[in-house]
Design a protein around this motif. Structure first.
Motif, mmCIF file in Angstrom:
data_model
loop_
_atom_site.group_PDB
_atom_site.id
_atom_site.type_symbol
_atom_site.label_atom_id
_atom_site.label_comp_id
_atom_site.label_asym_id
_atom_site.label_seq_id
_atom_site.Cartn_x
_atom_site.Cartn_y
_atom_site.Cartn_z
ATOM 1 N N ILE A 234 12.466 -2.188 0.769
ATOM 2 C CA ILE A 234 13.434 -3.130 0.194
ATOM 3 C C ILE A 234 12.830 -3.808 -1.033
ATOM 4 C CG2 ILE A 234 14.687 -5.289 0.600
ATOM 5 C CD1 ILE A 234 14.988 -4.293 3.553
ATOM 6 N N VAL A 235 11.595 -4.275 -0.908
ATOM 7 C CA VAL A 235 10.913 -4.906 -2.043
ATOM 8 C C VAL A 235 10.765 -3.904 -3.177
ATOM 9 C CG1 VAL A 235 8.732 -5.936 -2.793
ATOM 10 C CG2 VAL A 235 9.732 -6.604 -0.601
ATOM 11 N N TRP A 236 10.387 -2.670 -2.839
ATOM 12 C CA TRP A 236 10.240 -1.617 -3.847
ATOM 13 C C TRP A 236 11.535 -1.420 -4.614
ATOM 14 C CZ3 TRP A 236 7.128 1.511 -6.484
ATOM 15 C CH2 TRP A 236 7.698 2.605 -7.098
ATOM 16 N N PHE A 237 12.648 -1.311 -3.894
ATOM 17 C CA PHE A 237 13.925 -1.049 -4.548
ATOM 18 C C PHE A 237 14.274 -2.165 -5.527
ATOM 19 C CE2 PHE A 237 18.519 -1.432 -4.887
ATOM 20 C CZ PHE A 237 18.822 -0.189 -5.394
ATOM 21 N N VAL A 238 14.041 -3.400 -5.135
ATOM 22 C CA VAL A 238 14.382 -4.532 -5.993
ATOM 23 C C VAL A 238 13.559 -4.529 -7.275
ATOM 24 C CG1 VAL A 238 14.300 -7.059 -6.154
ATOM 25 C CG2 VAL A 238 15.214 -5.966 -4.099
ATOM 26 N N PHE A 239 12.255 -4.247 -7.167
ATOM 27 C CA PHE A 239 11.383 -4.378 -8.324
ATOM 28 C C PHE A 239 11.195 -3.097 -9.144
ATOM 29 C CE2 PHE A 239 10.024 -8.036 -5.800
ATOM 30 C CZ PHE A 239 10.179 -9.027 -6.755
ATOM 31 N N ALA A 240 11.278 -1.936 -8.537
ATOM 32 C CA ALA A 240 10.990 -0.713 -9.288
ATOM 33 C C ALA A 240 11.945 0.429 -8.984
ATOM 34 C CB ALA A 240 9.558 -0.249 -9.007
ATOM 35 N N GLY A 241 12.484 0.490 -7.807
ATOM 36 C CA GLY A 241 13.258 1.653 -7.386
ATOM 37 C C GLY A 241 14.524 1.890 -8.159
ATOM 38 N N TRP A 242 15.224 0.829 -8.496
ATOM 39 C CA TRP A 242 16.513 1.024 -9.150
ATOM 40 C C TRP A 242 16.377 1.635 -10.525
ATOM 41 C CZ3 TRP A 242 17.699 -1.309 -13.720
ATOM 42 C CH2 TRP A 242 16.900 -2.374 -14.108
ATOM 43 N N TRP A 243 15.343 1.237 -11.302
ATOM 44 C CA TRP A 243 15.256 1.809 -12.657
ATOM 45 C C TRP A 243 14.720 3.223 -12.641
ATOM 46 C CZ3 TRP A 243 10.502 2.981 -14.777
ATOM 47 C CH2 TRP A 243 9.385 2.354 -14.236
ATOM 48 N N LEU A 244 13.884 3.554 -11.650
ATOM 49 C CA LEU A 244 13.454 4.956 -11.524
ATOM 50 C C LEU A 244 14.623 5.826 -11.053
ATOM 51 C CD1 LEU A 244 9.898 4.448 -10.059
ATOM 52 C CD2 LEU A 244 10.462 5.577 -12.208
ATOM 53 N N ALA A 245 15.424 5.298 -10.131
ATOM 54 C CA ALA A 245 16.615 6.034 -9.681
ATOM 55 C C ALA A 245 17.574 6.247 -10.843
ATOM 56 C CB ALA A 245 17.302 5.287 -8.542
ATOM 57 N N LEU A 246 17.751 5.218 -11.654
ATOM 58 C CA LEU A 246 18.617 5.341 -12.820
ATOM 59 C C LEU A 246 18.104 6.407 -13.785
ATOM 60 C CD1 LEU A 246 21.073 4.227 -14.363
ATOM 61 C CD2 LEU A 246 19.518 2.600 -15.435
ATOM 62 N N GLY A 247 16.794 6.453 -13.993
ATOM 63 C CA GLY A 247 16.212 7.483 -14.854
ATOM 64 C C GLY A 247 16.467 8.880 -14.324
ATOM 65 N N HIS A 248 16.328 9.059 -12.996
ATOM 66 C CA HIS A 248 16.594 10.380 -12.411
ATOM 67 C C HIS A 248 18.072 10.733 -12.484
ATOM 68 C CE1 HIS A 248 12.706 11.676 -11.006
ATOM 69 N NE2 HIS A 248 12.482 10.492 -10.466
ATOM 70 N N ILE A 249 18.944 9.751 -12.285
ATOM 71 C CA ILE A 249 20.380 10.030 -12.346
ATOM 72 C C ILE A 249 20.788 10.408 -13.772
ATOM 73 C CG2 ILE A 249 22.664 8.969 -12.160
ATOM 74 C CD1 ILE A 249 21.499 7.416 -9.716
ATOM 75 N N LEU A 250 20.276 9.682 -14.751
ATOM 76 C CA LEU A 250 20.581 10.029 -16.146
ATOM 77 C C LEU A 250 20.014 11.397 -16.514
ATOM 78 C CD1 LEU A 250 20.053 6.579 -17.894
ATOM 79 C CD2 LEU A 250 22.228 7.741 -17.388
ATOM 80 N N SER A 251 18.821 11.705 -16.026
ATOM 81 C CA SER A 251 18.242 13.032 -16.275
ATOM 82 C C SER A 251 19.071 14.121 -15.604
ATOM 83 C CB SER A 251 16.804 13.086 -15.769
ATOM 84 O OG SER A 251 15.996 12.178 -16.465
#
Length: 145
Positions: free
Chosen positions: A80-97
């Motif tokens: 949960i902490v990971w998602f808030v601080f780092a996970g969402w922008w890495l997920a966004l990068g993978h989705i855009l890719s």
């Protein structure tokens, strides 16, 4: 041989950039002692993001047969902490890719890899990378390559 070819094309069409993103996130987490559990998870996923074909992610407790800190309730809190601080922008990068890969018909397999990595981005703590053959033996069924 097909895994090597898939990974080679993956590197050329941008998979290396996402692996670098994972490494960067891991380095940021490793700066503090508190972030070390997240750094470990980020480095595991960075290795997977660098060469995803022929390998897959599974939970460590499935592999070892016992629960550890990362697969316990503490691991859930860490995710949960990971998602808030780092996970969402890495997920966004993978989705855009993935969207970039889906534009062409030939890029669809690489787009699916990006989407699988985006899912892993949501909860990387407690995960480990194994070969597809190992995962098939553990689960007793064919896993998505």
């Amino acid at each position: 041989m097909l895994s090597f070819l898939g990974n080679l094309i993956w590197w050329i069409i941008g998979g290396v950039f996402m692996a670098i993103g994972w490494l960067f996130a891991g380095c940021l987490m490793a700066i503090s002692i508190i972030g070390l559990p997240w750094a470990r998870a980020a480095f595991v996923i960075a290795g997977f993001s660098f060469m995803p074909f022929g390998r897959t992610l599974i939970r460590r407790d499935v592999l070892t047969g016992r629960q550890d800190l990362g697969t316990s309730n503490w691991g859930t809190l860490g995710n949960i902490v990971w998602f808030v601080f780092a996970g969402w922008w890495l997920a966004l990068g993978h989705i855009l890719s993935a969207l970039g890969c889906f534009i062409t018909i030939l890029g669809i397999p690489w787009g699916w890899q990006h989407l699988k990595l985006a899912a892993a981005t949501l909860a990387p703590i407690g995960m480990t990378v194994v070969t597809v053959e190992q995962a098939e033996r553990l689960y007793g069924v064919r896993v998505d390559r």
